[in-house]
Design a protein around this motif. Structure first.
Motif, PDB file in Angstrom:
ATOM      1  N   TYR A  79       0.803  -1.100  42.267  1.00  0.00           N
ATOM      2  CA  TYR A  79       0.006  -1.673  41.182  1.00  0.00           C
ATOM      3  C   TYR A  79      -0.505  -0.597  40.223  1.00  0.00           C
ATOM      4  CZ  TYR A  79      -3.228  -4.820  38.805  1.00  0.00           C
ATOM      5  OH  TYR A  79      -3.885  -5.576  37.857  1.00  0.00           O
ATOM      6  N   GLY A  80      -0.676   0.617  40.710  1.00  0.00           N
ATOM      7  CA  GLY A  80      -1.159   1.683  39.843  1.00  0.00           C
ATOM      8  C   GLY A  80      -0.265   1.919  38.636  1.00  0.00           C
ATOM      9  N   ILE A  81       1.039   1.705  38.798  1.00  0.00           N
ATOM     10  CA  ILE A  81       1.965   1.887  37.672  1.00  0.00           C
ATOM     11  C   ILE A  81       1.660   0.880  36.568  1.00  0.00           C
ATOM     12  CG2 ILE A  81       4.388   2.034  36.994  1.00  0.00           C
ATOM     13  CD1 ILE A  81       3.523   4.104  39.034  1.00  0.00           C
ATOM     14  N   THR A  82       1.357  -0.359  36.949  1.00  0.00           N
ATOM     15  CA  THR A  82       1.058  -1.377  35.936  1.00  0.00           C
ATOM     16  C   THR A  82      -0.256  -1.064  35.230  1.00  0.00           C
ATOM     17  OG1 THR A  82      -0.179  -2.867  37.418  1.00  0.00           O
ATOM     18  CG2 THR A  82       2.207  -3.053  37.419  1.00  0.00           C
ATOM     19  N   GLN A  83      -1.185  -0.396  35.911  1.00  0.00           N
ATOM     20  CA  GLN A  83      -2.467  -0.059  35.298  1.00  0.00           C
ATOM     21  C   GLN A  83      -2.336   1.041  34.250  1.00  0.00           C
ATOM     22  OE1 GLN A  83      -4.288   0.655  39.230  1.00  0.00           O
ATOM     23  NE2 GLN A  83      -5.900  -0.748  38.623  1.00  0.00           N
TER      24      GLN A  83
END
Length: 384
Positions: A79-83
């Motif tokens: 999910y960090g990539i989407t953030q």
């Protein structure tokens, strides 16, 4: 050609970047660690034989993440990539960095010394795990069976090539224009999460040089999304980027694979060239299970040097040619910035300085933090 500080040649006309390298580069009969210079792309730049056309990196493909699917993307650890968001890659800047990459040492050679992207950078900037089991496995599967079981549908032969799946197919069947039904069961939501992660692999973390194909060999590793989060995805991303930098710095490649997002974020953190303004990280939106953002999300601004990629390449070469020590951030990740970062950003710190092979299936590349100890606040001893 104009002369600059220290008697070095300036590259205002687009002449390269490699003056500093060549001044210290022995002849072919001497013992030099830079034994591949004759075939390095900087040789063409030095001889004014390059075309001046920047290398193309694959741009990202994002679609809006369904709120019901988001939980499973968080569970898998991506999910960090989407953030971080959809940051436009600066091909001119990235090409200037590729010209400084040395295949022999897995480092960039600058006027101030060697620097490189390490496991520490991957963990902190992208929020990916860098310890744990390596990303590898077998490619011997009945791919129709694997796709039906893990994605819920099978791509036609025209929509995939062997063990590679079309990114366009994923967007068509799992993108925001085709969301899961209102009462979709957990199994279907997990299938959508796997499709979203695969698209992330194919366009951001492990992109190929051309086309929109995604290797299906990653799909079996997404079967159990809780187990998926245990793999060293950060190590795999770095192995893939190293491999593509090593290919791109040799010859006259026009496209390059690997995680260009990581390379650009790393450059913005440590170098002054074409750096946009950093933004203060906003607190999470307060959604259920919303994790803190990795530090890469600090760079959600647009590029500040608004010229054509060719002009940016000339500018970046010149800036790196005249680089001064005060323009380099050896240790940009301060305790204050890491205070609110996800646990994964610092959880693998015990391997940050490990000299180990990085593995991503058939790609095996050596991690050489011992060549850049200044990036860890340690005195750098002489290396050959």
């Amino acid at each position: 050609m104009a002369r600059t500080r220290g008697g070095r040649s300036s590259s205002h006309s687009g002449t390269p970047v490699v003056r500093d390298l060549r001044e210290d580069h022995p002849g072919p009969d001497d013992r030099s660690i830079l034994y591949m210079q004759a075939n390095h792309r900087s040789e063409d730049v030095w001889r004014r034989q390059d075309t001046g056309v920047p290398i193309r990196f694959r741009q990202h493909v994002f679609w809006s993440l369904d709120a019901r699917v988001r939980h499973y993307v968080i569970q898998a650890g991506f999910y960090g990539i989407t953030q971080i968001g959809n940051i436009k890659l600066d091909n001119g800047l990235l090409t200037a960095l590729v010209e400084r990459w040395r295949r022999e040492t897995h480092t960039f050679h600058f006027r101030v010394g060697e620097m490189t992207i390490t496991l520490k950078d991957v963990a902190i900037l992208l929020g990916l795990r860098v310890d744990g089991p390596v990303v590898t496995g077998t490619g011997i599967y009945d791919w129709d069976d694997v796709m039906l079981r893990l994605l819920g549908r099978v791509a036609l032969s025209t929509e995939r090539e062997g063990a590679s799946l079309s990114l366009s197919w994923l967007v068509l069947h799992f993108g925001e224009n085709n969301p899961p039904i209102d009462d979709a069961p957990e199994e279907v939501l997990q299938q959508y999460a796997r499709a979203y992660i695969l698209a992330m692999f194919g366009s951001i973390l492990f992109p190929a040089t051309t086309g929109d194909s995604i290797p299906l060999i990653f799909l079996p590793l997404l079967a159990d999304l809780r187990q998926t989060s245990m793999y060293s995805w950060g190590g795999a991303v770095l192995a893939c980027l190293y491999r593509n930098l090593c290919r791109g710095c040799m010859g006259s490649a026009r496209t390059i694979g690997g995680c260009g997002l990581l390379l650009q974020l790393w450059s913005w953190e440590r170098l002054h060239v074409c750096r946009p303004g950093m933004r203060t990280l906003d607190p999470p939106a307060g959604l259920p299970d919303e994790p803190p953002r990795p530090l890469g999300a600090s760079w959600r601004g647009n590029r500040t040097y608004r010229r054509s990629p060719r002009q940016v390449l000339i500018f970046a070469r010149d800036e790196l040619d005249q680089q001064e020590p005060h323009q380099v951030q050896w240790m940009p990740y301060t305790a204050a910035r890491l205070m609110d970062a996800p646990v994964v950003c610092i959880g693998g710190s015990r391997v940050w300085r490990a000299v180990v092979p990085l593995i991503c299936f058939e790609m095996i590349e050596l991690h050489c933090p011992d060549r850049v100890m200044r990036q860890f606040g340690i005195t750098q001893h002489a290396r050959i």
